[in-house]
Design a protein around this motif. Structure first.
Motif, mmCIF file in Angstrom:
data_model
loop_
_atom_site.group_PDB
_atom_site.id
_atom_site.type_symbol
_atom_site.label_atom_id
_atom_site.label_comp_id
_atom_site.label_asym_id
_atom_site.label_seq_id
_atom_site.Cartn_x
_atom_site.Cartn_y
_atom_site.Cartn_z
ATOM 1 N N LEU A 126 33.104 67.236 80.450
ATOM 2 C CA LEU A 126 32.292 66.652 79.381
ATOM 3 C C LEU A 126 31.479 67.736 78.670
ATOM 4 O O LEU A 126 31.326 67.715 77.446
ATOM 5 C CB LEU A 126 31.371 65.589 79.957
ATOM 6 C CG LEU A 126 30.574 64.746 78.953
ATOM 7 C CD1 LEU A 126 31.498 64.089 77.939
ATOM 8 C CD2 LEU A 126 29.770 63.689 79.694
ATOM 9 N N ALA B 269 21.242 53.874 76.425
ATOM 10 C CA ALA B 269 22.138 54.666 75.582
ATOM 11 C C ALA B 269 22.547 53.870 74.351
ATOM 12 O O ALA B 269 22.633 54.415 73.245
ATOM 13 C CB ALA B 269 23.371 55.074 76.387
ATOM 14 N N PRO C 35 27.217 56.627 77.964
ATOM 15 C CA PRO C 35 25.857 57.017 78.370
ATOM 16 C C PRO C 35 25.783 58.450 78.904
ATOM 17 O O PRO C 35 24.756 59.103 78.746
ATOM 18 C CB PRO C 35 25.515 55.997 79.459
ATOM 19 C CG PRO C 35 26.322 54.796 79.105
ATOM 20 C CD PRO C 35 27.619 55.358 78.603
ATOM 21 N N ALA C 36 26.856 58.931 79.517
ATOM 22 C CA ALA C 36 26.841 60.310 80.011
ATOM 23 C C ALA C 36 26.668 61.298 78.861
ATOM 24 O O ALA C 36 25.950 62.296 78.977
ATOM 25 C CB ALA C 36 28.126 60.616 80.780
ATOM 26 N N GLN C 37 27.297 61.024 77.720
ATOM 27 C CA GLN C 37 27.155 61.916 76.572
ATOM 28 C C GLN C 37 25.761 61.828 75.974
ATOM 29 O O GLN C 37 25.187 62.839 75.556
ATOM 30 C CB GLN C 37 28.215 61.593 75.530
ATOM 31 C CG GLN C 37 29.615 61.884 76.024
ATOM 32 C CD GLN C 37 30.650 61.884 74.918
ATOM 33 O OE1 GLN C 37 30.484 62.525 73.890
ATOM 34 N NE2 GLN C 37 31.726 61.157 75.123
ATOM 35 N N MET D 33 23.101 61.041 77.686
ATOM 36 C CA MET D 33 22.246 61.712 78.665
ATOM 37 C C MET D 33 22.269 63.224 78.466
ATOM 38 O O MET D 33 21.222 63.889 78.493
ATOM 39 C CB MET D 33 22.711 61.375 80.075
ATOM 40 C CG MET D 33 21.906 62.070 81.171
ATOM 41 S SD MET D 33 22.792 62.139 82.749
ATOM 42 C CE MET D 33 24.126 63.282 82.364
ATOM 43 N N LEU D 34 23.446 63.790 78.237
ATOM 44 C CA LEU D 34 23.523 65.229 78.035
ATOM 45 C C LEU D 34 22.809 65.651 76.754
ATOM 46 O O LEU D 34 22.195 66.724 76.700
ATOM 47 C CB LEU D 34 24.985 65.669 77.990
ATOM 48 C CG LEU D 34 25.676 65.767 79.353
ATOM 49 C CD1 LEU D 34 27.132 66.138 79.178
ATOM 50 C CD2 LEU D 34 24.979 66.796 80.231
ATOM 51 N N SER E 99 31.117 52.222 79.681
ATOM 52 C CA SER E 99 29.736 52.119 80.164
ATOM 53 C C SER E 99 29.339 53.330 80.992
ATOM 54 O O SER E 99 28.144 53.570 81.211
ATOM 55 C CB SER E 99 29.552 50.853 81.004
ATOM 56 O OG SER E 99 29.684 49.706 80.199
ATOM 57 N N ALA E 100 30.315 54.090 81.457
ATOM 58 C CA ALA E 100 30.023 55.336 82.168
ATOM 59 C C ALA E 100 30.129 56.539 81.242
ATOM 60 O O ALA E 100 29.254 57.409 81.221
ATOM 61 C CB ALA E 100 30.982 55.498 83.354
ATOM 62 N N LEU E 101 31.178 56.598 80.434
ATOM 63 C CA LEU E 101 31.441 57.782 79.618
ATOM 64 C C LEU E 101 30.429 57.964 78.491
ATOM 65 O O LEU E 101 29.938 59.078 78.260
ATOM 66 C CB LEU E 101 32.857 57.703 79.029
ATOM 67 C CG LEU E 101 34.018 57.889 79.999
ATOM 68 C CD1 LEU E 101 35.340 57.777 79.258
ATOM 69 C CD2 LEU E 101 33.924 59.238 80.694
ATOM 70 N N LEU F 205 30.242 67.795 85.891
ATOM 71 C CA LEU F 205 30.145 67.427 84.477
ATOM 72 C C LEU F 205 30.935 68.366 83.581
ATOM 73 O O LEU F 205 30.927 68.213 82.357
ATOM 74 C CB LEU F 205 28.678 67.428 84.032
ATOM 75 C CG LEU F 205 27.782 66.333 84.622
ATOM 76 C CD1 LEU F 205 26.320 66.592 84.240
ATOM 77 C CD2 LEU F 205 28.220 64.965 84.135
ATOM 78 N N ASN G 43 19.258 65.775 77.635
ATOM 79 C CA ASN G 43 18.967 66.898 78.514
ATOM 80 C C ASN G 43 19.021 68.237 77.789
ATOM 81 O O ASN G 43 18.305 69.172 78.153
ATOM 82 C CB ASN G 43 19.919 66.889 79.715
ATOM 83 C CG ASN G 43 19.432 65.969 80.812
ATOM 84 O OD1 ASN G 43 18.712 66.385 81.696
ATOM 85 N ND2 ASN G 43 19.795 64.704 80.740
#
Length: 394
Positions: free
Chosen positions: A193, A236, A159-161, A163-164, A155-157, A190, A167
């Protein structure tokens, strides 16, 4: 993943029997014809499958071969609720350890996975040496704790991808150089990643290590309970679900950069045939998507049996065509108000007002660029109109 883990066990000198839903052989391992045959006489059974339904199906099929004293190590990403359902299926004398992993295909082959193990201390002691063949074992709690930890981490990893990816698209819209943007981000927390994503930006998605469709599944598991507030993960999840539906499910998760971030060297060309409209004749597809652009083939008034809808009725055919266009646009997250250009072919220009009245109901204001031409005939007798569009995908 499962095949490489089985190879690790063979290399460690274990007697291994394998069964796969898509039959395949593992050198040095016996191949069973069914789950029950695979687990017969085994001290330890390992399952590594795609989702909760697959795990439950295979465990049910294996039940006749399980014997008291066996320990089942469930290593798929299925969530703690599914672990409870698996436990309910097993006979009382069969122990259960939930031990999903962090890492992908290469760490599985190298034995460098992170194993998030949940279970009673006695059960974990019994299978510690087996789990160690796959990588570093981290005991995270009692039964179900491994499955819960895996969902929390993903749930953290994931969505971070996503999000990037968003962005990167945002930076491009601002005119920021992608390579320079990644260089700056690489100096922040970051950094690791960013370095995983950099090759995708420069040369396109790699060989699949963690499938985008599986990432979408993992986030669905993490967000399926209303009481667990996961709004960013849910956003995500929706991005990944849309990319899966667009044909990227079997690509590596990093392909989300192409799906979200517009055109570039890693952007796939997606051939789209939504189930919401009648199928094509197989010689073309309903639409093609490239980054944020959607090109929709000429739509005509043919039903699912290939019969003309409303012969001689321009209004009926126009309505049918516009409805199909709307369904294709919606399938890709677009809409009538995001049409960039619309091209119409009419067999009788004197009937343009009938079509125009229908079009105005669907595109009432701020019309797109438009071309309308008269043609002597269309490819099927009885067809009066054909409409194609190019649209932006949000």
């Amino acid at each position: 993943m499962g095949a490489r883990m089985a190879q690790r066990l063979v290399a460690a000198g274990r007697a291994v029997t394998v069964w796969n839903r898509t039959p395949r052989e593992i050198p040095g391992a016996a191949t069973a014809s069914s789950p029950a045959e695979a687990v017969a006489g085994a001290d330890v059974v390992v399952t590594m499958l795609s989702d909760p339904d697959a795990v439950l199906e295979v465990v049910r099929a294996a039940l006749p071969g399980l014997r008291p004293g066996t320990t089942l190590i469930e290593m798929s990403t299925i969530g703690p609720d599914a672990v409870v359902r698996v436990r309910a299926l097993l006979p009382a004398g069969v122990a259960l350890v939930d031990a999903p992993v962090l890492g992908s295909v290469q760490p599985a082959a190298e034995g460098t996975l992170q194993i998030l193990a949940g279970g009673s201390p006695e059960d974990l002691d019994r299978v510690e040496d087996v789990l160690a063949v796959f990588g570093r074992v981290r005991r995270v709690g009692g039964p179900g704790a491994g499955a819960a930890m895996k969902l929390a981490v993903m749930s953290a990893l994931v969505p971070a991808q996503v999000m990037l990816a968003e962005n990167l698209a945002y930076a491009a819209a601002l005119g920021v150089d992608r390579a320079a943007y990644l260089d700056v981000l690489a100096t922040t927390p970051l950094g690791p990643l960013v370095e995983r994503l950099r090759p995708v930006v420069e040369s396109g998605p790699p060989e699949t290590r963690y499938a985008l469709g599986l990432a979408a599944k993992d986030l669905r598991l993490a967000t399926e309970h209303p009481g667990r507030m996961q709004t960013i993960a849910a956003a995500a999840r929706d991005r990944l679900t849309a990319a899966s539906a667009a044909g990227l499910a079997d690509r590596d998760l990093t392909a989300i950069i192409g799906a979200v971030g517009g055109s570039g060297p890693g952007t796939p060309v997606l051939k789209i045939n939504p189930p919401s409209v009648p199928p094509t004749n197989g010689r073309y597809c309903h639409a093609v998507r490239y980054g944020d652009l959607l090109f929709v083939s000429g739509q005509v008034a043919l039903d699912e049996n290939g019969e003309v809808v409303g012969p001689g009725d321009m209004t009926r055919q126009s309505e049918y065509v516009m409805e199909n266009l709307g369904r294709i646009l919606a399938d890709q997250g677009s809409s009538y108000d995001r049409i960039l250009h619309i091209r119409t072919f009419l067999t009788d220009m004197d009937r343009l007002p009938e079509y125009a009245a229908v079009r105005a109901r669907h595109i009432p204001k701020d019309p797109p660029a438009s071309t309308t031409v008269e043609v002597p005939r269309l490819f099927r007798p009885g067809l009066l109109i054909e409409v194609e569009v190019m649209a932006a995908v949000s």
